[in-house]
Design an enzyme around this catalytic site. Structure first.
Site, PDB file in Angstrom:
ATOM      1  N   ASP A   1       0.826  -1.012   0.019  1.00 16.27           N
ATOM      2  CA  ASP A   1       0.027   0.201  -0.104  1.00 16.27           C
ATOM      3  C   ASP A   1       0.748   1.367  -0.045  1.00 16.27           C
ATOM      4  OD1 ASP A   1      -2.550   1.419  -0.006  1.00 16.27           O
ATOM      5  OD2 ASP A   1      -2.542   1.272   2.105  1.00 16.27           O
TER       6      ASP A   1
ATOM      7  N   HIS B   1      -3.923  14.017   0.268  1.00 13.30           N
ATOM      8  CA  HIS B   1      -4.096  13.351   1.520  1.00 13.30           C
ATOM      9  C   HIS B   1      -3.005  13.462   2.627  1.00 13.30           C
ATOM     10  CE1 HIS B   1      -5.253   9.864   4.050  1.00 13.30           C
ATOM     11  NE2 HIS B   1      -4.058   9.201   3.734  1.00 13.30           N
TER      12      HIS B   1
ATOM     13  N   GLU C   1     -10.436   3.806   3.667  1.00 13.98           N
ATOM     14  CA  GLU C   1      -9.473   4.508   2.641  1.00 13.98           C
ATOM     15  C   GLU C   1      -9.712   4.256   1.409  1.00 13.98           C
ATOM     16  OE1 GLU C   1      -5.507   5.536   5.435  1.00 13.98           O
ATOM     17  OE2 GLU C   1      -5.503   3.984   3.943  1.00 13.98           O
TER      18      GLU C   1
ATOM     19  N   GLU D   1      -9.101   3.713  -2.380  1.00 17.16           N
ATOM     20  CA  GLU D   1      -7.852   3.550  -3.081  1.00 17.16           C
ATOM     21  C   GLU D   1      -8.279   2.947  -4.523  1.00 17.16           C
ATOM     22  OE1 GLU D   1      -4.659   2.185  -0.921  1.00 17.16           O
ATOM     23  OE2 GLU D   1      -5.501   2.935   0.865  1.00 17.16           O
TER      24      GLU D   1
ATOM     25  N   ASP E   1      -9.140   0.406   1.897  1.00 18.21           N
ATOM     26  CA  ASP E   1      -8.316  -0.222   3.025  1.00 18.21           C
ATOM     27  C   ASP E   1      -8.671   0.356   4.345  1.00 18.21           C
ATOM     28  OD1 ASP E   1      -5.804  -1.339   3.943  1.00 18.21           O
ATOM     29  OD2 ASP E   1      -4.837   0.738   4.055  1.00 18.21           O
TER      30      ASP E   1
ATOM     31  N   GLN F   1      -3.986   2.295  15.010  1.00 21.45           N
ATOM     32  CA  GLN F   1      -2.984   2.669  14.188  1.00 21.45           C
ATOM     33  C   GLN F   1      -2.276   3.833  14.959  1.00 21.45           C
ATOM     34  OE1 GLN F   1      -4.281   4.551  10.390  1.00 21.45           O
ATOM     35  NE2 GLN F   1      -2.186   4.784   9.634  1.00 21.45           N
TER      36      GLN F   1
ATOM     37  N   THR G   1      -8.862  -5.624   3.796  1.00 27.88           N
ATOM     38  CA  THR G   1      -8.615  -4.864   2.818  1.00 27.88           C
ATOM     39  C   THR G   1      -9.609  -5.435   1.872  1.00 27.88           C
ATOM     40  OG1 THR G   1      -6.398  -4.484   3.264  1.00 27.88           O
ATOM     41  CG2 THR G   1      -7.291  -3.693   1.156  1.00 27.88           C
TER      42      THR G   1
END
Length: 398
Positions: free
Chosen positions: A116, A123, A187, A189, A221, A228, A245
Protein backbone atom coordinates in the site's frame (compact mmCIF):
# COMPACT_ATOMS: atom_id res chain seq x y z
CA UNK A 1 -22.36 -2.56 -31.43
CA UNK A 2 -23.06 -5.64 -29.34
CA UNK A 3 -25.88 -8.11 -29.77
CA UNK A 4 -25.99 -8.58 -25.96
CA UNK A 5 -29.09 -6.92 -24.53
CA UNK A 6 -28.21 -3.72 -22.69
CA UNK A 7 -24.53 -3.73 -23.62
CA UNK A 8 -24.59 -0.68 -25.86
CA UNK A 9 -24.50 2.40 -23.67
CA UNK A 10 -23.68 0.40 -20.55
CA UNK A 11 -20.53 1.29 -18.55
CA UNK A 12 -19.96 -2.48 -18.67
CA UNK A 13 -20.18 -2.72 -22.45
CA UNK A 14 -17.69 -4.33 -24.82
CA UNK A 15 -15.23 -1.46 -24.33
CA UNK A 16 -14.87 -2.60 -20.70
CA UNK A 17 -15.14 -6.40 -20.26
CA UNK A 18 -13.77 -6.81 -16.72
CA UNK A 19 -12.73 -10.26 -15.53
CA UNK A 20 -14.03 -11.97 -12.40
CA UNK A 21 -14.58 -15.33 -10.75
CA UNK A 22 -18.07 -16.57 -9.96
CA UNK A 23 -20.01 -19.53 -8.65
CA UNK A 24 -23.34 -20.55 -10.18
CA UNK A 25 -25.73 -23.40 -9.68
CA UNK A 26 -23.47 -25.32 -7.32
CA UNK A 27 -20.56 -25.43 -9.74
CA UNK A 28 -16.94 -24.86 -8.66
CA UNK A 29 -15.53 -21.32 -9.12
CA UNK A 30 -15.31 -20.24 -12.76
CA UNK A 31 -13.74 -17.34 -14.62
CA UNK A 32 -16.12 -14.99 -16.38
CA UNK A 33 -16.21 -11.60 -17.99
CA UNK A 34 -18.98 -9.10 -17.35
CA UNK A 35 -20.94 -7.48 -20.16
CA UNK A 36 -23.95 -5.36 -19.20
CA UNK A 37 -25.85 -7.37 -16.57
CA UNK A 38 -24.68 -10.84 -17.55
CA UNK A 39 -21.54 -12.90 -17.04
CA UNK A 40 -19.96 -14.66 -20.01
CA UNK A 41 -18.75 -18.04 -18.71
CA UNK A 42 -15.20 -18.20 -20.05
CA UNK A 43 -14.51 -21.63 -18.62
CA UNK A 44 -17.34 -22.99 -20.73
CA UNK A 45 -16.22 -20.88 -23.68
CA UNK A 46 -12.74 -22.38 -23.57
CA UNK A 47 -14.21 -25.85 -23.16
CA UNK A 48 -16.20 -25.23 -26.34
CA UNK A 49 -13.16 -23.95 -28.24
CA UNK A 50 -14.60 -20.45 -28.60
CA UNK A 51 -11.60 -18.91 -26.81
CA UNK A 52 -8.06 -20.25 -26.58
CA UNK A 53 -5.93 -19.50 -23.50
CA UNK A 54 -3.92 -22.68 -22.90
CA UNK A 55 -6.52 -23.84 -20.39
CA UNK A 56 -5.97 -20.82 -18.15
CA UNK A 57 -9.63 -19.78 -18.36
CA UNK A 58 -10.68 -23.12 -16.92
CA UNK A 59 -8.90 -22.42 -13.61
CA UNK A 60 -10.62 -21.26 -10.37
CA UNK A 61 -8.75 -17.92 -10.24
CA UNK A 62 -7.34 -15.45 -12.76
CA UNK A 63 -3.72 -16.10 -11.78
CA UNK A 64 -2.83 -18.58 -14.54
CA UNK A 65 -4.37 -16.34 -17.19
CA UNK A 66 -2.67 -13.23 -15.81
CA UNK A 67 0.69 -15.00 -15.91
CA UNK A 68 0.41 -15.53 -19.67
CA UNK A 69 1.35 -11.92 -20.41
CA UNK A 70 0.19 -9.04 -22.52
CA UNK A 71 0.13 -10.67 -25.99
CA UNK A 72 -2.26 -13.35 -24.69
CA UNK A 73 -4.33 -10.80 -22.73
CA UNK A 74 -4.75 -8.71 -25.87
CA UNK A 75 -5.54 -11.70 -28.08
CA UNK A 76 -8.24 -13.01 -25.74
CA UNK A 77 -9.76 -9.56 -25.35
CA UNK A 78 -9.97 -9.12 -29.12
CA UNK A 79 -11.62 -12.51 -29.42
CA UNK A 80 -14.16 -11.66 -26.70
CA UNK A 81 -15.10 -8.44 -28.49
CA UNK A 82 -15.56 -10.42 -31.69
CA UNK A 83 -17.75 -13.03 -29.99
CA UNK A 84 -19.93 -10.39 -28.34
CA UNK A 85 -20.37 -8.12 -31.36
CA UNK A 86 -20.63 -10.42 -34.39
CA UNK A 87 -24.20 -11.80 -34.56
CA UNK A 88 -22.85 -14.93 -36.22
CA UNK A 89 -21.47 -16.01 -32.82
CA UNK A 90 -24.70 -15.41 -30.94
CA UNK A 91 -26.05 -18.99 -31.14
CA UNK A 92 -22.86 -20.40 -29.60
CA UNK A 93 -22.27 -17.66 -27.00
CA UNK A 94 -25.76 -16.81 -25.74
CA UNK A 95 -26.22 -20.12 -23.83
CA UNK A 96 -23.02 -19.27 -21.92
CA UNK A 97 -24.35 -15.96 -20.58
CA UNK A 98 -25.45 -16.11 -16.93
CA UNK A 99 -27.57 -13.36 -15.29
CA UNK A 100 -25.43 -11.32 -12.93
CA UNK A 101 -28.00 -11.53 -10.15
CA UNK A 102 -27.85 -15.34 -10.30
CA UNK A 103 -24.15 -15.69 -9.46
CA UNK A 104 -21.99 -15.41 -6.36
CA UNK A 105 -18.93 -13.26 -7.00
CA UNK A 106 -15.66 -14.47 -5.46
CA UNK A 107 -12.17 -13.03 -4.93
CA UNK A 108 -10.99 -12.93 -8.56
CA UNK A 109 -7.30 -13.70 -7.99
CA UNK A 110 -5.14 -15.29 -5.35
CA UNK A 111 -3.29 -12.42 -3.70
CA UNK A 112 0.46 -13.09 -3.57
CA UNK A 113 1.70 -9.94 -1.81
CA UNK A 114 0.01 -6.68 -0.89
CA UNK A 115 1.70 -3.28 -0.87
CA UNK A 116 0.00 0.00 0.00
CA UNK A 117 1.35 3.39 -1.03
CA UNK A 118 0.75 6.94 0.22
CA UNK A 119 0.75 8.84 -3.05
CA UNK A 120 -1.82 11.65 -2.79
CA UNK A 121 -0.21 14.97 -1.90
CA UNK A 122 -3.57 16.29 -0.70
CA UNK A 123 -4.16 13.29 1.57
CA UNK A 124 -0.63 13.37 2.97
CA UNK A 125 -0.92 17.11 3.54
CA UNK A 126 -4.26 16.78 5.30
CA UNK A 127 -2.98 14.02 7.56
CA UNK A 128 0.09 16.10 8.35
CA UNK A 129 -2.06 19.06 9.36
CA UNK A 130 -4.34 16.90 11.51
CA UNK A 131 -1.57 15.08 13.38
CA UNK A 132 1.27 17.64 13.25
CA UNK A 133 -0.37 21.07 13.51
CA UNK A 134 2.02 23.95 13.18
CA UNK A 135 4.59 21.84 11.33
CA UNK A 136 5.18 21.32 7.60
CA UNK A 137 2.37 19.02 6.39
CA UNK A 138 4.72 16.86 4.28
CA UNK A 139 7.76 15.11 5.71
CA UNK A 140 11.09 15.86 3.95
CA UNK A 141 11.22 12.58 2.00
CA UNK A 142 7.67 12.64 0.64
CA UNK A 143 8.38 14.28 -2.75
CA UNK A 144 11.48 12.17 -3.34
CA UNK A 145 10.00 8.67 -3.29
CA UNK A 146 6.61 6.92 -3.20
CA UNK A 147 6.10 6.07 0.47
CA UNK A 148 4.62 2.60 1.05
CA UNK A 149 4.42 -0.41 3.31
CA UNK A 150 3.84 -4.14 2.96
CA UNK A 151 0.37 -5.22 4.11
CA UNK A 152 -1.29 -8.54 4.82
CA UNK A 153 -2.30 -10.47 1.69
CA UNK A 154 -4.33 -13.03 3.65
CA UNK A 155 -6.93 -10.51 4.74
CA UNK A 156 -7.69 -9.08 1.29
CA UNK A 157 -11.38 -9.86 0.76
CA UNK A 158 -13.83 -9.47 -2.08
CA UNK A 159 -16.46 -6.74 -2.18
CA UNK A 160 -19.51 -7.59 -0.11
CA UNK A 161 -17.57 -9.40 2.60
CA UNK A 162 -18.64 -8.08 6.05
CA UNK A 163 -15.91 -6.40 8.09
CA UNK A 164 -15.74 -7.23 11.79
CA UNK A 165 -14.81 -4.23 13.92
CA UNK A 166 -11.19 -4.82 14.97
CA UNK A 167 -9.95 -4.79 18.53
CA UNK A 168 -6.50 -3.93 19.77
CA UNK A 169 -4.48 -1.64 21.96
CA UNK A 170 -5.58 1.99 22.07
CA UNK A 171 -4.07 4.92 23.92
CA UNK A 172 -5.99 6.65 26.72
CA UNK A 173 -5.08 9.42 29.13
CA UNK A 174 -4.22 6.77 31.70
CA UNK A 175 -2.21 4.49 29.43
CA UNK A 176 -3.10 1.81 26.88
CA UNK A 177 -6.25 -0.25 26.95
CA UNK A 178 -7.48 -3.16 24.83
CA UNK A 179 -10.86 -3.03 23.14
CA UNK A 180 -12.79 -2.47 19.93
CA UNK A 181 -11.69 0.42 17.73
CA UNK A 182 -13.79 3.56 18.21
CA UNK A 183 -12.25 5.43 15.25
CA UNK A 184 -12.89 2.99 12.42
CA UNK A 185 -12.31 4.56 9.01
CA UNK A 186 -12.09 3.89 5.29
CA UNK A 187 -9.48 4.65 2.66
CA UNK A 188 -10.69 4.96 -0.93
CA UNK A 189 -7.90 3.67 -3.15
CA UNK A 190 -7.12 2.20 -6.56
CA UNK A 191 -5.28 -1.11 -6.80
CA UNK A 192 -3.10 -2.59 -9.53
CA UNK A 193 -2.92 -6.35 -10.09
CA UNK A 194 0.35 -7.84 -11.32
CA UNK A 195 0.19 -10.57 -13.92
CA UNK A 196 3.73 -11.13 -15.19
CA UNK A 197 6.36 -11.75 -12.48
CA UNK A 198 9.93 -10.48 -12.39
CA UNK A 199 13.15 -12.14 -11.29
CA UNK A 200 14.62 -11.56 -7.85
CA UNK A 201 17.28 -8.88 -8.15
CA UNK A 202 15.81 -7.27 -11.29
CA UNK A 203 14.32 -3.78 -11.41
CA UNK A 204 11.14 -3.04 -13.33
CA UNK A 205 11.47 0.32 -15.14
CA UNK A 206 8.51 2.70 -15.42
CA UNK A 207 8.27 1.95 -19.14
CA UNK A 208 7.49 -1.73 -18.43
CA UNK A 209 4.41 -0.99 -16.31
CA UNK A 210 1.94 -2.27 -18.92
CA UNK A 211 3.95 -5.45 -19.48
CA UNK A 212 3.51 -6.52 -15.86
CA UNK A 213 0.20 -5.03 -14.69
CA UNK A 214 -2.87 -6.95 -15.82
CA UNK A 215 -5.61 -4.70 -14.51
CA UNK A 216 -7.16 -2.38 -11.95
CA UNK A 217 -9.46 -2.82 -8.95
CA UNK A 218 -10.96 -0.44 -6.45
CA UNK A 219 -9.66 -0.88 -2.90
CA UNK A 220 -11.05 0.04 0.51
CA UNK A 221 -8.18 -0.17 2.98
CA UNK A 222 -10.22 -0.16 6.20
CA UNK A 223 -8.28 1.59 8.97
CA UNK A 224 -8.61 1.61 12.76
CA UNK A 225 -7.20 5.07 13.44
CA UNK A 226 -6.92 4.70 17.21
CA UNK A 227 -5.10 1.35 17.01
CA UNK A 228 -2.92 2.75 14.21
CA UNK A 229 -1.99 5.90 16.16
CA UNK A 230 -0.76 3.94 19.20
CA UNK A 231 1.21 1.28 17.30
CA UNK A 232 2.61 3.69 14.67
CA UNK A 233 5.54 4.68 16.90
CA UNK A 234 8.11 4.21 15.40
CA UNK A 235 7.21 1.63 12.73
CA UNK A 236 4.51 1.66 10.09
CA UNK A 237 0.93 0.34 9.79
CA UNK A 238 0.27 -3.05 11.38
CA UNK A 239 -2.87 -4.16 13.25
CA UNK A 240 -4.68 -0.92 12.49
CA UNK A 241 -4.76 -2.00 8.83
CA UNK A 242 -4.31 -5.76 8.61
CA UNK A 243 -7.78 -6.88 9.72
CA UNK A 244 -9.39 -6.35 6.28
CA UNK A 245 -8.79 -4.80 2.87
CA UNK A 246 -11.70 -4.98 0.41
CA UNK A 247 -11.27 -5.16 -3.37
CA UNK A 248 -13.56 -5.24 -6.38
CA UNK A 249 -14.95 -8.52 -7.63
CA UNK A 250 -14.14 -7.34 -11.16
CA UNK A 251 -10.63 -6.66 -12.49
CA UNK A 252 -10.76 -4.01 -15.21
CA UNK A 253 -8.07 -4.88 -17.77
CA UNK A 254 -5.51 -2.19 -18.45
CA UNK A 255 -6.48 -2.30 -22.15
CA UNK A 256 -9.97 -1.06 -21.24
CA UNK A 257 -8.45 2.10 -19.73
CA UNK A 258 -6.40 3.13 -22.78
CA UNK A 259 -8.41 6.36 -23.12
CA UNK A 260 -8.16 7.22 -19.41
CA UNK A 261 -4.43 7.99 -19.29
CA UNK A 262 -3.79 11.72 -18.78
CA UNK A 263 -0.77 13.91 -17.91
CA UNK A 264 0.14 13.50 -14.24
CA UNK A 265 0.91 16.44 -11.95
CA UNK A 266 4.30 18.09 -12.38
CA UNK A 267 6.84 16.81 -9.88
CA UNK A 268 9.14 19.25 -8.13
CA UNK A 269 11.91 18.61 -7.15
CA UNK A 270 12.93 16.41 -10.09
CA UNK A 271 12.71 12.70 -9.31
CA UNK A 272 15.52 10.16 -9.39
CA UNK A 273 16.33 8.58 -12.75
CA UNK A 274 14.58 5.29 -12.02
CA UNK A 275 11.34 7.17 -11.29
CA UNK A 276 11.32 9.19 -14.51
CA UNK A 277 8.38 8.31 -16.71
CA UNK A 278 8.04 9.32 -20.37
CA UNK A 279 5.34 10.28 -21.03
CA UNK A 280 4.47 11.13 -17.40
CA UNK A 281 0.93 9.76 -17.19
CA UNK A 282 -1.65 9.01 -14.53
CA UNK A 283 -5.22 7.77 -14.81
CA UNK A 284 -8.38 9.87 -14.99
CA UNK A 285 -10.49 7.80 -12.59
CA UNK A 286 -13.37 9.52 -10.81
CA UNK A 287 -14.18 7.90 -7.49
CA UNK A 288 -17.27 8.23 -5.32
CA UNK A 289 -17.70 7.25 -1.66
CA UNK A 290 -21.16 6.33 -0.37
CA UNK A 291 -21.81 6.14 3.38
CA UNK A 292 -25.04 4.24 4.08
CA UNK A 293 -26.15 4.99 0.53
CA UNK A 294 -25.41 8.71 0.69
CA UNK A 295 -22.63 10.06 -1.53
CA UNK A 296 -20.29 12.03 0.74
CA UNK A 297 -17.11 12.55 -1.31
CA UNK A 298 -15.82 12.29 -4.88
CA UNK A 299 -12.03 11.76 -4.90
CA UNK A 300 -10.21 12.45 -8.22
CA UNK A 301 -7.45 9.96 -9.04
CA UNK A 302 -5.94 12.06 -11.85
CA UNK A 303 -4.30 14.35 -9.28
CA UNK A 304 -2.22 11.63 -7.58
CA UNK A 305 1.36 12.87 -7.23
CA UNK A 306 3.01 9.47 -7.71
CA UNK A 307 1.80 7.44 -10.70
CA UNK A 308 1.15 3.67 -10.84
CA UNK A 309 4.21 3.18 -13.06
CA UNK A 310 6.43 5.03 -10.57
CA UNK A 311 5.02 3.00 -7.71
CA UNK A 312 5.89 -0.24 -9.51
CA UNK A 313 9.40 0.99 -10.30
CA UNK A 314 9.97 1.97 -6.68
CA UNK A 315 8.55 -1.30 -5.39
CA UNK A 316 11.24 -3.18 -7.33
CA UNK A 317 14.20 -0.75 -7.25
CA UNK A 318 15.85 -2.79 -4.49
CA UNK A 319 15.50 -5.99 -6.52
CA UNK A 320 12.31 -7.21 -4.84
CA UNK A 321 10.62 -9.61 -7.24
CA UNK A 322 7.07 -9.41 -8.53
CA UNK A 323 4.77 -12.43 -8.37
CA UNK A 324 1.61 -13.15 -10.28
CA UNK A 325 -1.24 -11.95 -8.08
CA UNK A 326 0.68 -9.16 -6.37
CA UNK A 327 -1.60 -6.28 -5.47
CA UNK A 328 -0.33 -2.78 -4.89
CA UNK A 329 -2.65 0.07 -3.96
CA UNK A 330 -2.31 3.78 -4.54
CA UNK A 331 -2.96 4.96 -1.02
CA UNK A 332 -5.90 7.16 -0.13
CA UNK A 333 -7.14 9.24 -3.06
CA UNK A 334 -7.92 12.82 -2.03
CA UNK A 335 -8.37 16.06 -3.92
CA UNK A 336 -7.90 19.67 -2.80
CA UNK A 337 -11.44 20.15 -1.44
CA UNK A 338 -13.19 18.62 1.57
CA UNK A 339 -15.75 17.01 -0.73
CA UNK A 340 -12.96 15.19 -2.58
CA UNK A 341 -11.24 13.37 0.28
CA UNK A 342 -10.88 9.60 0.46
CA UNK A 343 -11.11 9.05 4.23
CA UNK A 344 -13.46 10.01 7.02
CA UNK A 345 -10.42 11.14 9.00
CA UNK A 346 -10.15 14.00 6.52
CA UNK A 347 -13.87 14.45 5.95
CA UNK A 348 -14.43 15.12 9.67
CA UNK A 349 -10.97 16.63 10.23
CA UNK A 350 -9.88 14.05 12.74
CA UNK A 351 -13.36 13.81 14.25
CA UNK A 352 -13.40 17.50 15.23
CA UNK A 353 -15.92 18.48 12.53
CA UNK A 354 -18.74 15.88 12.39
CA UNK A 355 -20.82 15.50 9.24
CA UNK A 356 -24.48 14.66 8.72
CA UNK A 357 -25.14 11.23 7.20
CA UNK A 358 -28.74 10.12 6.85
CA UNK A 359 -29.83 12.78 9.32
CA UNK A 360 -27.31 11.59 11.94
CA UNK A 361 -24.20 13.41 13.14
CA UNK A 362 -21.21 11.21 12.42
CA UNK A 363 -17.42 11.12 12.67
CA UNK A 364 -16.22 7.53 12.23
CA UNK A 365 -17.95 4.24 11.35
CA UNK A 366 -20.65 2.70 13.54
CA UNK A 367 -21.68 -0.95 13.62
CA UNK A 368 -24.12 -1.64 10.80
CA UNK A 369 -22.73 1.08 8.54
CA UNK A 370 -22.12 0.25 4.90
CA UNK A 371 -19.55 1.95 2.70
CA UNK A 372 -19.51 1.58 -1.08
CA UNK A 373 -16.78 2.84 -3.41
CA UNK A 374 -17.48 3.39 -7.08
CA UNK A 375 -15.42 4.76 -9.96
CA UNK A 376 -15.70 5.61 -13.64
CA UNK A 377 -13.20 6.41 -16.37
CA UNK A 378 -13.46 7.84 -19.87
CA UNK A 379 -13.67 5.21 -22.59
CA UNK A 380 -13.34 5.38 -26.38
CA UNK A 381 -15.63 7.62 -28.44
CA UNK A 382 -17.09 9.39 -25.42
CA UNK A 383 -18.15 6.23 -23.62
CA UNK A 384 -17.81 5.67 -19.88
CA UNK A 385 -16.06 2.73 -18.23
CA UNK A 386 -17.18 1.61 -14.77
CA UNK A 387 -14.83 -0.11 -12.35
CA UNK A 388 -16.27 -2.82 -10.14
CA UNK A 389 -17.67 -1.39 -6.92
CA UNK A 390 -16.31 -2.19 -3.46
CA UNK A 391 -18.83 -2.51 -0.63
CA UNK A 392 -18.60 -3.67 2.95
CA UNK A 393 -20.70 -3.54 6.11
CA UNK A 394 -19.31 -3.14 9.62
CA UNK A 395 -20.18 -5.92 12.08
CA UNK A 396 -19.73 -5.63 15.88
CA UNK A 397 -16.43 -6.65 17.42
CA UNK A 398 -16.16 -10.25 18.60
Amino acid sequence: MSWVTGADGSPYGVTNLPYGVFRHDGQPPRIGVRVADVVFDLAAAEDAGLVLAAGALRRPTLNAFMALGRPQWTSVRQRLVELLTDPAHRPAVEPLLVPLDAVELLLPFEVADYVDFYSSEHHAGNVGQIFRPGQPPLLPNWKHLPIGYHGRAGTVVVSGTPVVRPSGQRATGEGPTVGPSVRLDIEAEVGFVVGVPSALGDRVPTGDFAEHVFGVVLVNDWSARDIQAWEYQPLGPFLGKSFATSVSAWVTPLDALADAFVPAPQQDPPVQDYLRQTPHLGLDLRLAVEWNGERVTEPPFAGMYWTPAQQLAHLTVNGASLRTGDLYASGTVSGPRRGQVGSFLELTWGGAEPVSVGGETRTFLADGDTVTLRATAPGPDGTTIALGEVAGQILPAR
